[in-house]
Design a protein around this motif. Structure first.
Motif, short mmCIF file in Angstrom:
data_model
loop_
_atom_site.label_atom_id
_atom_site.label_comp_id
_atom_site.label_asym_id
_atom_site.label_seq_id
_atom_site.Cartn_x
_atom_site.Cartn_y
_atom_site.Cartn_z
N SER A 1 0.65 8.34 -9.97
CA SER A 1 1.17 8.00 -8.54
C SER A 1 1.17 6.79 -7.84
O SER A 1 1.91 6.31 -7.12
CB SER A 1 0.96 9.06 -7.66
OG SER A 1 -0.17 8.97 -7.11
N LEU A 2 0.10 5.97 -8.49
CA LEU A 2 -0.04 4.58 -8.17
C LEU A 2 1.13 3.56 -8.47
O LEU A 2 1.12 2.37 -8.12
CB LEU A 2 -1.53 4.21 -8.46
CG LEU A 2 -2.46 4.98 -7.94
CD1 LEU A 2 -3.85 4.50 -8.54
CD2 LEU A 2 -2.59 4.74 -6.48
N ARG A 3 1.95 4.04 -9.50
CA ARG A 3 3.09 3.23 -9.91
C ARG A 3 3.95 2.85 -8.63
O ARG A 3 4.48 3.71 -8.04
CB ARG A 3 4.04 3.51 -11.01
CG ARG A 3 3.16 3.90 -12.13
CD ARG A 3 4.29 4.27 -13.27
NE ARG A 3 5.22 5.04 -13.18
CZ ARG A 3 5.04 6.44 -13.12
NH1 ARG A 3 4.11 6.86 -13.78
NH2 ARG A 3 6.02 7.35 -12.75
N PRO A 4 4.27 1.56 -8.33
CA PRO A 4 4.94 1.10 -7.19
C PRO A 4 6.51 1.33 -7.29
O PRO A 4 7.33 0.61 -8.04
CB PRO A 4 4.99 -0.63 -7.41
CG PRO A 4 3.70 -0.79 -8.11
CD PRO A 4 3.59 0.18 -9.26
N GLY B 1 -1.33 1.32 5.58
CA GLY B 1 -0.32 1.94 4.50
C GLY B 1 -0.84 3.05 3.89
O GLY B 1 -0.20 4.12 3.79
N ALA B 2 -2.27 3.13 3.41
CA ALA B 2 -2.67 4.37 2.80
C ALA B 2 -2.99 5.49 3.80
O ALA B 2 -2.83 6.79 3.63
CB ALA B 2 -3.92 3.93 2.17
N ALA B 3 -3.43 5.22 4.88
CA ALA B 3 -3.55 6.20 5.97
C ALA B 3 -2.76 6.84 6.71
O ALA B 3 -2.40 7.86 7.00
CB ALA B 3 -4.44 5.68 7.00
N ALA B 4 -1.47 5.96 6.97
CA ALA B 4 -0.35 6.19 7.78
C ALA B 4 0.39 7.60 7.10
O ALA B 4 0.94 8.59 7.65
CB ALA B 4 0.58 5.12 7.90
N SER B 5 0.72 7.31 5.83
CA SER B 5 1.59 8.37 5.13
C SER B 5 0.75 9.71 4.95
O SER B 5 1.38 10.87 4.98
CB SER B 5 2.05 7.93 3.73
OG SER B 5 0.81 7.42 2.86
N ALA B 6 -0.53 9.47 4.76
CA ALA B 6 -1.56 10.84 4.66
C ALA B 6 -1.43 11.57 6.00
O ALA B 6 -1.47 12.57 6.16
CB ALA B 6 -3.06 10.18 4.12
N ALA B 7 -1.52 10.71 7.07
CA ALA B 7 -1.88 11.38 8.44
C ALA B 7 -0.47 12.02 8.79
O ALA B 7 -0.52 13.09 9.42
CB ALA B 7 -2.08 10.38 9.39
N GLY B 8 0.59 11.28 8.54
CA GLY B 8 1.76 11.71 8.80
C GLY B 8 2.26 13.21 8.04
O GLY B 8 2.76 14.03 8.34
N ALA B 9 1.79 13.06 6.71
CA ALA B 9 2.04 14.17 5.80
C ALA B 9 1.31 15.52 6.43
O ALA B 9 1.72 16.64 6.17
CB ALA B 9 1.59 13.93 4.54
N ALA C 1 0.84 -1.27 0.03
CA ALA C 1 -0.11 0.16 -0.01
C ALA C 1 0.97 1.04 -0.12
O ALA C 1 0.50 2.28 -0.85
CB ALA C 1 -0.71 0.10 0.98
N LEU C 2 1.97 1.10 0.86
CA LEU C 2 2.82 2.44 0.74
C LEU C 2 3.54 2.52 -0.58
O LEU C 2 3.63 3.82 -0.96
CB LEU C 2 4.08 2.39 1.87
CG LEU C 2 3.45 2.44 3.09
CD1 LEU C 2 4.62 1.82 4.23
CD2 LEU C 2 2.91 3.74 3.56
N LEU C 3 3.84 1.59 -1.38
CA LEU C 3 4.39 1.75 -2.51
C LEU C 3 3.57 2.34 -3.64
O LEU C 3 4.11 2.73 -4.38
CB LEU C 3 5.16 0.29 -3.01
CG LEU C 3 6.37 -0.17 -2.20
CD1 LEU C 3 6.82 -1.59 -2.67
CD2 LEU C 3 7.55 0.68 -2.80
N THR C 4 2.15 1.93 -3.30
CA THR C 4 1.29 2.12 -4.70
C THR C 4 0.54 3.52 -4.07
O THR C 4 0.13 4.53 -5.05
CB THR C 4 0.40 1.29 -4.60
OG1 THR C 4 -0.16 0.75 -3.59
CG2 THR C 4 1.11 -0.23 -5.29
N THR C 5 0.14 3.79 -2.82
CA THR C 5 -0.80 4.71 -2.38
C THR C 5 0.03 5.98 -1.61
O THR C 5 -0.37 6.74 -0.92
CB THR C 5 -1.96 4.38 -1.68
OG1 THR C 5 -1.55 3.65 -0.40
CG2 THR C 5 -2.71 3.31 -2.38
N GLY C 6 1.40 5.75 -1.32
CA GLY C 6 2.09 6.50 -0.30
C GLY C 6 2.10 8.02 -0.87
O GLY C 6 2.09 8.83 0.12
#
Length: 421
Positions: free
Chosen positions: A216-219, A130-138, A78-83
């Motif tokens: 941006s969804l490219r891994p 994975g999708a939520a953690a990078s968004a919340a951190g950003a 998820a981080l690689l695709t939705t980060g």
């Protein structure tokens, strides 16, 4: 350690985070910090329950590490695709959608009736986290208060470990005092995530949505050069301490059983709580320490932590295991917050989510793959042999981290000296 490569250069337009009003900024900051903590609490909540699953479903140590690692590997994907997705769509829609999926995964965990269902639920949970953690951190970085510089980076360091500690402690207390803990702990978390998903929709968007969401969804990992240098310098230390975290999280309860067969079931989960609680206190204590010094000091603590834990297998009993976990937590907190502060320093707004995603990819890869290997080794050679091998590997990684940090620090000082008039 994965190779971190930049995306192909692309034209960029000037990027500015949206600026919410002061009251909204404070509320949004607290909400995003609570989301990050809750996500990691949910990730560690199953740890005290693993002995129950093993007894009820007759699972091997390898099966438990597969269940544990399924979450981490799904999170990695998820981080690689939705980060970087929230950089393009905005923080709110990504967070609201991911939290809704997270709540659904809690319902699946509550209804799991075997290893297969448990693994499937953990995969869904990992993808949502994975999708939520990078968004919340950003979002936390977007909400940085100029009058309190460094608060966002500190929160990004402390919220995950505090969340993991809270998840283990809550689950352990539920085992002791609440009926059907394998159901109730997940129901509580499902309600919490649903409430957070609703609350997110009432906050002000902090990012400026722009085209490129699909591409941006490219891994791939997109890390700007300045952050890349820091991540490579501290990366081996990150691998060492997150690998230790993976061992205590997945096999900690089994280690407690081996060292003290008569210990109560709660003792197994509390060993990981000891690590995460020590990590939380360390992050807070070292918040004003220079990042290089924190990362170096944490790397130095890895070998003594491993040795102290192993002494529990050679007559020192359970106090040594808990002492080793506490020292491992100090190493974890020091290296993690030092490495994250080094990586986030002078980061442009448009690179925030993607860079955090790269950091989390490295972290969870380091946590999951060694844990799977340890589970397989335990299956074939026994936990005692697997623990010794794991400790040696972590120590060697820490030595390599010290060398990399020393070289990087020397280069920085050399360049600074050459830049003097």
């Amino acid at each position: 350690m994965p190779t971190v490569t930049p995306r192909a250069p692309a034209p960029r337009r000037p990027y500015q985070a949206a600026r919410p009003r002061t009251a909204n900024r404070a509320a949004s900051f607290v909400l995003n910090a609570s989301i990050l903590a809750a996500l990691l609490a949910a990730s560690s909540a199953p740890t005290p329950l693993y002995p129950h699953y093993q007894d009820a479903w007759r699972l091997s140590a390898l099966a438990i590490t597969v269940v544990f690692s399924a979450y981490a590997l799904a999170l990695l994907l998820a981080l690689l695709t939705t980060g970087a997705l929230s950089d393009h769509l905005g923080r709110r829609p990504v967070l609201a959608g991911a939290l809704a999926v997270e709540a659904a995964s809690m319902v699946l965990l509550a209804s799991a009736d075997g290893a297969g269902a448990l693994t499937a639920a953990r995969v869904l949970q990992g993808a949502a986290t994975g999708a939520a953690a990078s968004a919340a951190g950003a979002a936390l970085l977007d909400l940085e208060n100029p009058r309190r510089p460094g608060r966002s980076a500190l929160t990004n360091s402390i919220a995950p470990v505090a969340g993991m500690a809270a998840g283990v402690l809550t689950s352990t207390l539920f085992i002791r005092f609440v009926p059907a803990p394998t159901v109730t702990v997940y129901v509580v978390l499902a309600v919490l995530f649903a409430a957070q998903a609703v609350a997110v929709m009432f906050t002000t968007e902090t990012a400026r949505p722009h085209p490129g969401a699909l591409s941006s969804l490219r891994p791939e990992l997109a890390v700007p050069p300045s952050a890349r240098r820091a991540l490579l310098a501290a990366g081996t230390g990150v691998v060492a301490v997150w690998a230790l975290g993976g061992f205590y999280s997945s096999l900690g309860p089994a280690l407690v059983r081996l060292v003290a067969p008569g210990a109560p079931q709660a003792a197994g989960g509390m060993v990981f709580f000891t690590l995460t609680a020590a990590a939380t206190l360390t992050v807070w204590t070292l918040r004003r320490t220079a990042p290089y010094a924190a990362a170096t000091g944490g790397s130095l603590a890895v070998a003594p932590a491993a040795a102290l834990t192993l002494s529990g297998l050679h007559g020192a009993a359970l106090p040594a295991v808990y002492g080793g976990a506490a020292l491992a937590g100090i190493a974890f907190g020091a290296v993690s917050q030092g490495a994250l502060r080094m990586t986030l320093a002078s980061l442009d707004a448009q690179d925030r989510a993607a860079t955090l995603a790269a950091y989390y990819v490295l972290s969870y890869l380091s946590m999951s793959l060694p844990a799977i290997a340890a589970g397989a080794a335990t299956q074939h050679y026994g936990l005692r042999t697997a623990a010794h091998t794991y400790a040696i590997a972590a120590t060697l990684l820490a030595v390599a981290a010290l060398a990399a940090l020393t070289v990087s620090r020397g280069r920085t000082v050399h360049h600074a000296h050459n830049d003097l008039p």
